[in-house]
Design an enzyme around this catalytic site. Structure first.
Site, PDB file in Angstrom:
ATOM      1  N   ASP A 194       0.842  -1.194   0.000  1.00 30.28           N
ATOM      2  CA  ASP A 194       0.000   0.000   0.000  1.00 30.28           C
ATOM      3  C   ASP A 194       0.880   1.247   0.000  1.00 30.28           C
ATOM      4  O   ASP A 194       1.704   1.438   0.910  1.00 30.28           O
ATOM      5  CB  ASP A 194      -0.898   0.001   1.246  1.00 30.28           C
ATOM      6  CG  ASP A 194      -2.117   0.902   1.082  1.00 30.28           C
ATOM      7  OD1 ASP A 194      -2.064   1.824   0.251  1.00 30.28           O
ATOM      8  OD2 ASP A 194      -3.109   0.680   1.775  1.00 30.28           O
ATOM      9  N   SER A 238      -8.494   1.026   4.621  1.00 32.11           N
ATOM     10  CA  SER A 238      -7.263   1.737   4.966  1.00 32.11           C
ATOM     11  C   SER A 238      -7.138   1.921   6.475  1.00 32.11           C
ATOM     12  O   SER A 238      -8.128   2.094   7.192  1.00 32.11           O
ATOM     13  CB  SER A 238      -7.219   3.098   4.271  1.00 32.11           C
ATOM     14  OG  SER A 238      -7.150   2.941   2.867  1.00 32.11           O
ATOM     15  N   ASP A 254      -0.081  -0.727  -4.853  1.00 33.18           N
ATOM     16  CA  ASP A 254      -1.421  -0.346  -5.321  1.00 33.18           C
ATOM     17  C   ASP A 254      -1.458   1.024  -5.980  1.00 33.18           C
ATOM     18  O   ASP A 254      -2.370   1.330  -6.744  1.00 33.18           O
ATOM     19  CB  ASP A 254      -2.437  -0.424  -4.175  1.00 33.18           C
ATOM     20  CG  ASP A 254      -2.263   0.671  -3.136  1.00 33.18           C
ATOM     21  OD1 ASP A 254      -1.138   1.202  -2.974  1.00 33.18           O
ATOM     22  OD2 ASP A 254      -3.255   1.004  -2.461  1.00 33.18           O
TER      23      ASP A 254
END
Length: 633
Positions: free
Chosen positions: A34, A152, A287
């Site tokens: 991420d 998240s 990502d």
């Protein structure tokens, strides 16, 4: 030359196909970081964080230097990876939140679902972010198990989430406060399957625990094909590392990158120690571009469609199959993984349109292989097109915010064109020098936008109960335990088998045999699935009913009367999808239908339906009567 290239490709086709012989399908591991930028890894020139494991992975595998994601932020990017579709085609938001009502529609085919249908064991460990409630959680989207934070780590908990009976509540909070809807940014739930097992999650331990969970899954399934999807929570803000990585570099972002690198090393070492490395494909990528770290030498960062926001550090590793130490400069992306894995693993492509392409020839370094994307187009933000070395933007250049470059004066041209080979930092706008190319790329972009808008598919409304309560403890039958066959001679009312241990009914015929008796027969005999797909066999008002849910909105039913206190029931869905029902060797009742298109995510239940009902018209009470025989074949 064209004839020579065709001959070369023809000669290499048997080599590619031999790598995916039905008996040698590769295990698949996708490690999805991420917010890690192109410049955050040693193999792309990083000088701050040390990434020895990733650098070794790159030396042993193939770097993809022009590898793109499907969106410059979280949910859109994950949609593209999982489904092979542009996220706008599936009407997904670029970013979902805990108060979002919609998620990825379970009718869409994910990589996990495609691979599970061919016999793979599947697990998602980490950040999901495609819907945090049923029926959008990973266990509804092809994964046998899930462990991780559902979105998240800077978000909060949704009180609609089911709480485990054995939930761990931290930071001086009480269970009553959690149930009452405690909300604070950066305090997020840790889930196993569909339940919250820890709140708030101890973020310092996430990278370590994800790694341990992944190694357990790999070890348990080393003797059969498996798919592990490991989307790390880090290095998204708020950053956190375990004690072993605290204060290693002087910058928390670098500490977090080094712990992710450690995790990659642990995964690869496990594969090697188990002797399955040569039969395992590992993809490492991110990502979107860096939020805190570095996307240099690319322009832009996270949320930008300049290359710094969507072009990712990427390695594909498969010892003995993917050539070591090579660098691919052809355009490819996460959107290509589903069709590529379909080819590698004997999977079936979705019937609905997808946007990804098969990139096996690039992975295997076939001479003359080129990108399957003449135009790689993203609609995110103001949009962009990559074609060969060219990057086109149908909007005026700015030099502020996420697009900023120090000491750069933006051009006055209303559109932008860069040669990314000669100008990797996208500083020299050459649009005015290539009017024909600009016109071509503008036309292609406009046509793409029109096609997507004309063929959008819906998202799924998530189930948010009004008064959520703690779920029964499921740890005894879940937590990544190996699958076991159902012993039909010992099944009884009240038994529950999770999805991975349930009869495989996706796209195939099945038959149910049952024997019941009692003075007042009623209730659900057996149910598999829920509000997405599945079937239910039940008795209601002196009738036996077979209900088959083909989708969230489509249910087919057939009924037959029960006129005695004993009944032997034969129910089936044949290869043409026809529903049939017979009671006590009486007349066979049948009705047109269809095969169930995907394996149900919800449990196989005997004598009841434990969560969302397959058929809302069925009784909501457990079976009333004696069940002396049950078998599903």
């Amino acid at each position: 030359m064209r004839t020579i290239l065709i001959i070369v490709f023809t000669l290499f086709i048997p080599v590619i196909l031999s790598a995916v012989d039905a008996g040698e399908r590769p295990n698949v591991v996708i490690i999805f970081i991420d917010d890690m930028g192109y410049g955050d890894v040693g193999f792309n020139g990083a000088t701050g964080p040390r990434t020895p494991n990733l650098d070794q992975m790159a030396a042993e595998g193939m770097r993809f230097d022009d590898f793109y994601v499907g969106c410059a932020v979280c949910s859109g990017s994950r949609t593209s990876l999982m489904t092979g579709c542009h996220y706008q085609r599936l009407s997904m938001n670029a970013v979902l939140f805990p108060n979002s009502n919609n998620g990825l529609h379970p009718d869409e085919v994910t990589i996990a679902e495609m691979l599970r249908d061919t016999g793979y064991k599947t697990a998602c460990v980490g950040k999901w972010h495609l819907g945090h409630l049923p029926p959008c959680l990973p266990t509804y989207q092809g994964f046998d198990s899930y462990y991780g934070v559902p979105y998240s780590n800077d978000m909060w908990i949704d009180p609609a989430n089911n709480l485990s009976k054995n939930i761990i509540v931290r930071e001086d909070l009480t269970l009553e406060e959690v149930r009452a809807g405690h909300k604070q940014r950066n305090l997020v739930p840790l889930m196993r399957d569909e339940e919250v097992i820890e709140y708030p999650a101890n973020q310092k331990t996430l990278t370590k625990r994800y790694t341990e969970e992944s190694i357990r899954f790999i070890t348990q399934n080393k003797d059969e094909p498996f798919f592990l999807y490991l989307p790390h929570t880090m290095v998204h803000l708020p950053l956190a590392v375990s004690e072993d990585f605290e204060n290693r570099t002087g910058q928390l972002i670098w500490d977090a990158i080094e712990e992710v690198d450690w995790s990659v090393g642990q995964i690869l070492s496990t594969l090697k120690s188990l002797g399955i490395d040569k039969n395992t494909l590992v993809l490492f990528t991110s990502d979107n571009g860096a939020a805190v770290g570095s996307s240099l030498p690319l322009r832009g960062k996270k949320a930008s469609v300049y290359d710094g926001g969507i072009r990712e550090p990427t390695v594909m590793w498969w010892p003995g199959t993917i050539p070591a130490g090579q660098v691919c400069h052809e355009v490819a992306g996460t959107i290509d993984m589903l069709p590529t894995l379909a080819g590698l693993c004997n999977g079936k492509l979705p019937e609905k349109k997808i946007d990804g392409k098969d990139i096996r020839t690039l992975m295997f370094d076939v001479p003359g292989a080129t990108s399957p994307h003449e135009y790689f187009i993203l609609m995110h933000g103001p949009g962009t097109v990559r074609s060969g070395p060219w990057k086109f933007y149908p909007w005026r250049e700015t030099n502020s915010g996420r697009h900023a470059i120090k000491d750069h004066v933006p051009s006055d041209d209303p559109i932008q064109l860069y040669n990314t080979v000669e100008d990797i930092g996208e500083r020299d706008n050459v649009a005015s020098a290539h009017p024909e190319l600009v016109a071509e790329l503008q036309s292609v972009y406009d046509a793409h936008v029109a096609e997507i808008k004309a063929n959008q598919r819906p998202t799924q409304v998530m189930t948010r109960p009004e008064n959520p309560v703690a779920s029964p403890d499921m740890s005894s039958r879940r937590a990544g335990k190996p699958s076991q066959a159902i012993d039909w001679s010992n099944v009884k009312i009240g038994d529950v088998y999770d999805s991975s241990n349930s009869p495989i009914i996706a796209k195939r015929p099945f038959a149910i045999s049952a024997r019941i008796e009692g003075d007042d027969l009623s209730g659900i005999i057996v149910a598999q699935g829920g509000e997405v797909v599945g079937y239910s066999l039940y008795v209601k008002e002196d009738e036996c009913v077979l209900a088959v849910r083909l989708s969230g909105q489509e249910i087919r039913r057939i009924k037959a009367p029960i006129i005695s206190m004993q009944a032997t029931i034969k129910a089936s869905v044949d290869e043409k999808g026809t529903l049939s029902l017979q009671i006590n060797n009486g007349e066979v009742v049948s009705s047109p239908g269809s095969l169930i298109g995907k394996h149900p995510a919800e449990a196989f239940c005997i004598g009841h339906d434990d969560k969302k009902l397959v058929d809302n018209e069925s009784p909501r009470t457990p079976f009333k009567g004696k069940l002396s025989l049950l078998k599903v074949e």
